[in-house]
Scaffold this motif. Sequence first.
Motif, PDB file in Angstrom:
ATOM      1  N   GLN A  32      35.239  68.615  -8.361  1.00 34.39           N
ATOM      2  CA  GLN A  32      34.297  67.752  -7.638  1.00 34.39           C
ATOM      3  C   GLN A  32      34.657  67.677  -6.153  1.00 34.39           C
ATOM      4  O   GLN A  32      35.804  67.412  -5.809  1.00 34.39           O
ATOM      5  CB  GLN A  32      34.353  66.341  -8.244  1.00 34.39           C
ATOM      6  CG  GLN A  32      33.525  65.311  -7.529  1.00 34.39           C
ATOM      7  CD  GLN A  32      32.047  65.632  -7.604  1.00 34.39           C
ATOM      8  OE1 GLN A  32      31.514  65.889  -8.672  1.00 34.39           O
ATOM      9  NE2 GLN A  32      31.382  65.624  -6.460  1.00 34.39           N
ATOM     10  N   LEU A  33      33.674  67.883  -5.296  1.00 34.19           N
ATOM     11  CA  LEU A  33      33.906  67.716  -3.856  1.00 34.19           C
ATOM     12  C   LEU A  33      33.988  66.226  -3.507  1.00 34.19           C
ATOM     13  O   LEU A  33      33.309  65.396  -4.118  1.00 34.19           O
ATOM     14  CB  LEU A  33      32.773  68.357  -3.052  1.00 34.19           C
ATOM     15  CG  LEU A  33      32.723  69.877  -3.023  1.00 34.19           C
ATOM     16  CD1 LEU A  33      31.452  70.341  -2.310  1.00 34.19           C
ATOM     17  CD2 LEU A  33      33.949  70.460  -2.324  1.00 34.19           C
ATOM     18  N   SER A  94      27.926  68.975  -7.234  1.00 29.09           N
ATOM     19  CA  SER A  94      28.514  69.238  -5.912  1.00 29.09           C
ATOM     20  C   SER A  94      29.985  69.596  -6.104  1.00 29.09           C
ATOM     21  O   SER A  94      30.859  68.731  -6.113  1.00 29.09           O
ATOM     22  CB  SER A  94      28.354  68.008  -5.019  1.00 29.09           C
ATOM     23  OG  SER A  94      28.892  68.252  -3.733  1.00 29.09           O
ATOM     24  N   ARG A  95      30.225  70.887  -6.280  1.00 28.79           N
ATOM     25  CA  ARG A  95      31.555  71.349  -6.668  1.00 28.79           C
ATOM     26  C   ARG A  95      32.131  72.302  -5.633  1.00 28.79           C
ATOM     27  O   ARG A  95      31.399  72.930  -4.866  1.00 28.79           O
ATOM     28  CB  ARG A  95      31.469  72.029  -8.032  1.00 28.79           C
ATOM     29  CG  ARG A  95      30.806  71.131  -9.060  1.00 28.79           C
ATOM     30  CD  ARG A  95      30.552  71.840 -10.351  1.00 28.79           C
ATOM     31  NE  ARG A  95      31.796  72.065 -11.067  1.00 28.79           N
ATOM     32  CZ  ARG A  95      31.899  72.030 -12.394  1.00 28.79           C
ATOM     33  NH1 ARG A  95      30.851  71.771 -13.142  1.00 28.79           N
ATOM     34  NH2 ARG A  95      33.045  72.262 -12.965  1.00 28.79           N
ATOM     35  N   LEU A  96      33.453  72.390  -5.658  1.00 31.41           N
ATOM     36  CA  LEU A  96      34.141  73.261  -4.706  1.00 31.41           C
ATOM     37  C   LEU A  96      33.706  74.723  -4.885  1.00 31.41           C
ATOM     38  O   LEU A  96      33.429  75.417  -3.900  1.00 31.41           O
ATOM     39  CB  LEU A  96      35.660  73.127  -4.900  1.00 31.41           C
ATOM     40  CG  LEU A  96      36.529  74.034  -4.027  1.00 31.41           C
ATOM     41  CD1 LEU A  96      36.295  73.745  -2.542  1.00 31.41           C
ATOM     42  CD2 LEU A  96      38.008  73.835  -4.385  1.00 31.41           C
ATOM     43  N   ALA A  97      33.617  75.153  -6.138  1.00 28.98           N
ATOM     44  CA  ALA A  97      33.234  76.544  -6.395  1.00 28.98           C
ATOM     45  C   ALA A  97      31.866  76.832  -5.790  1.00 28.98           C
ATOM     46  O   ALA A  97      30.904  76.113  -6.046  1.00 28.98           O
ATOM     47  CB  ALA A  97      33.216  76.796  -7.898  1.00 28.98           C
ATOM     48  N   GLY A  98      31.815  77.844  -4.957  1.00 30.33           N
ATOM     49  CA  GLY A  98      30.559  78.239  -4.345  1.00 30.33           C
ATOM     50  C   GLY A  98      30.194  77.470  -3.102  1.00 30.33           C
ATOM     51  O   GLY A  98      29.169  77.743  -2.467  1.00 30.33           O
ATOM     52  N   SER A  99      31.021  76.484  -2.723  1.00 30.98           N
ATOM     53  CA  SER A  99      30.679  75.640  -1.569  1.00 30.98           C
ATOM     54  C   SER A  99      31.075  76.290  -0.247  1.00 30.98           C
ATOM     55  O   SER A  99      30.582  75.890   0.814  1.00 30.98           O
ATOM     56  CB  SER A  99      31.377  74.281  -1.680  1.00 30.98           C
ATOM     57  OG  SER A  99      32.776  74.425  -1.465  1.00 30.98           O
ATOM     58  N   GLY A 100      32.013  77.230  -0.294  1.00 32.21           N
ATOM     59  CA  GLY A 100      32.503  77.819   0.938  1.00 32.21           C
ATOM     60  C   GLY A 100      33.561  76.975   1.625  1.00 32.21           C
ATOM     61  O   GLY A 100      34.088  77.362   2.671  1.00 32.21           O
ATOM     62  N   ARG A 101      33.876  75.830   1.043  1.00 33.82           N
ATOM     63  CA  ARG A 101      34.897  74.958   1.634  1.00 33.82           C
ATOM     64  C   ARG A 101      36.295  75.411   1.202  1.00 33.82           C
ATOM     65  O   ARG A 101      36.457  76.015   0.137  1.00 33.82           O
ATOM     66  CB  ARG A 101      34.678  73.506   1.203  1.00 33.82           C
ATOM     67  CG  ARG A 101      33.413  72.911   1.782  1.00 33.82           C
ATOM     68  CD  ARG A 101      33.165  71.525   1.210  1.00 33.82           C
ATOM     69  NE  ARG A 101      31.932  70.953   1.745  1.00 33.82           N
ATOM     70  CZ  ARG A 101      31.899  70.158   2.810  1.00 33.82           C
ATOM     71  NH1 ARG A 101      33.006  69.808   3.432  1.00 33.82           N
ATOM     72  NH2 ARG A 101      30.753  69.689   3.243  1.00 33.82           N
ATOM     73  N   ALA A 102      37.289  75.050   2.013  1.00 35.53           N
ATOM     74  CA  ALA A 102      38.665  75.450   1.726  1.00 35.53           C
ATOM     75  C   ALA A 102      39.269  74.622   0.600  1.00 35.53           C
ATOM     76  O   ALA A 102      40.120  75.095  -0.159  1.00 35.53           O
ATOM     77  CB  ALA A 102      39.527  75.309   2.978  1.00 35.53           C
ATOM     78  N   ASP A 103      38.858  73.361   0.490  1.00 34.53           N
ATOM     79  CA  ASP A 103      39.364  72.497  -0.575  1.00 34.53           C
ATOM     80  C   ASP A 103      38.334  71.413  -0.857  1.00 34.53           C
ATOM     81  O   ASP A 103      37.340  71.284  -0.143  1.00 34.53           O
ATOM     82  CB  ASP A 103      40.730  71.898  -0.208  1.00 34.53           C
ATOM     83  CG  ASP A 103      40.685  71.107   1.076  1.00 34.53           C
ATOM     84  OD1 ASP A 103      39.787  70.255   1.216  1.00 34.53           O
ATOM     85  OD2 ASP A 103      41.541  71.341   1.946  1.00 34.53           O
ATOM     86  N   ALA A 104      38.624  70.625  -1.902  1.00 34.29           N
ATOM     87  CA  ALA A 104      37.652  69.614  -2.342  1.00 34.29           C
ATOM     88  C   ALA A 104      37.646  68.389  -1.441  1.00 34.29           C
ATOM     89  O   ALA A 104      36.693  67.607  -1.446  1.00 34.29           O
ATOM     90  CB  ALA A 104      37.961  69.203  -3.775  1.00 34.29           C
ATOM     91  N   GLY A 105      38.708  68.211  -0.647  1.00 33.16           N
ATOM     92  CA  GLY A 105      38.834  67.025   0.198  1.00 33.16           C
ATOM     93  C   GLY A 105      40.052  66.223  -0.195  1.00 33.16           C
ATOM     94  O   GLY A 105      40.619  66.411  -1.273  1.00 33.16           O
ATOM     95  N   LYS A 106      40.459  65.346   0.709  1.00 26.63           N
ATOM     96  CA  LYS A 106      41.638  64.505   0.472  1.00 26.63           C
ATOM     97  C   LYS A 106      41.408  63.632  -0.764  1.00 26.63           C
ATOM     98  O   LYS A 106      40.297  63.166  -1.006  1.00 26.63           O
ATOM     99  CB  LYS A 106      41.852  63.626   1.710  1.00 26.63           C
ATOM    100  CG  LYS A 106      43.076  62.778   1.673  1.00 26.63           C
ATOM    101  CD  LYS A 106      43.271  62.110   3.045  1.00 26.63           C
ATOM    102  CE  LYS A 106      44.225  60.944   2.918  1.00 26.63           C
ATOM    103  NZ  LYS A 106      43.606  59.641   3.095  1.00 26.63           N
TER     104      LYS A 106
END
Length: 121
Positions: A32-33, A94-106
């Motif tokens: 989860q992001l 709204s998940r990390l996979a496929g988001s292009g983000r480096a991590d899910a967040g703090k």
Amino acid sequence: MPKLTVEETGEFEVPAGKRLVNALTDEAKVDQLHACGGNARCTTCRVLFVAGEPDRMTQAEKELLQVRGLTATPGLRLSCQIVCDHDMTVKAISRLAGSGRADAGKRPADDIQPPPVWTDK
Ligand code: FES
């Protein structure tokens, strides 16, 4: 203990009062992001309720959903602003996979931030 059902993932017992965003991460093991760290600033912690959507909402969640134009989608809520105090079923949208983000967040704090002011949905 409340039961959290995540569609296409499973059913999980969650400690009563735990933030939904952290239950998705810890119990359901969903990527989860939560980009703003659970502070009602980003909306990446959004989920779609299938059942058990809470009637109450924090003022911070309400304002952010309005500002971002996200109030038209039924069941769309911010998991960082919700506690697991009853059974609920959600879709993790709204998940990390496929988001292009480096991590899910703090990691979000254990308690809702900012300190919740409760209002009706
Ligand atoms: S609004 Fe950013 S994590 Fe919930």
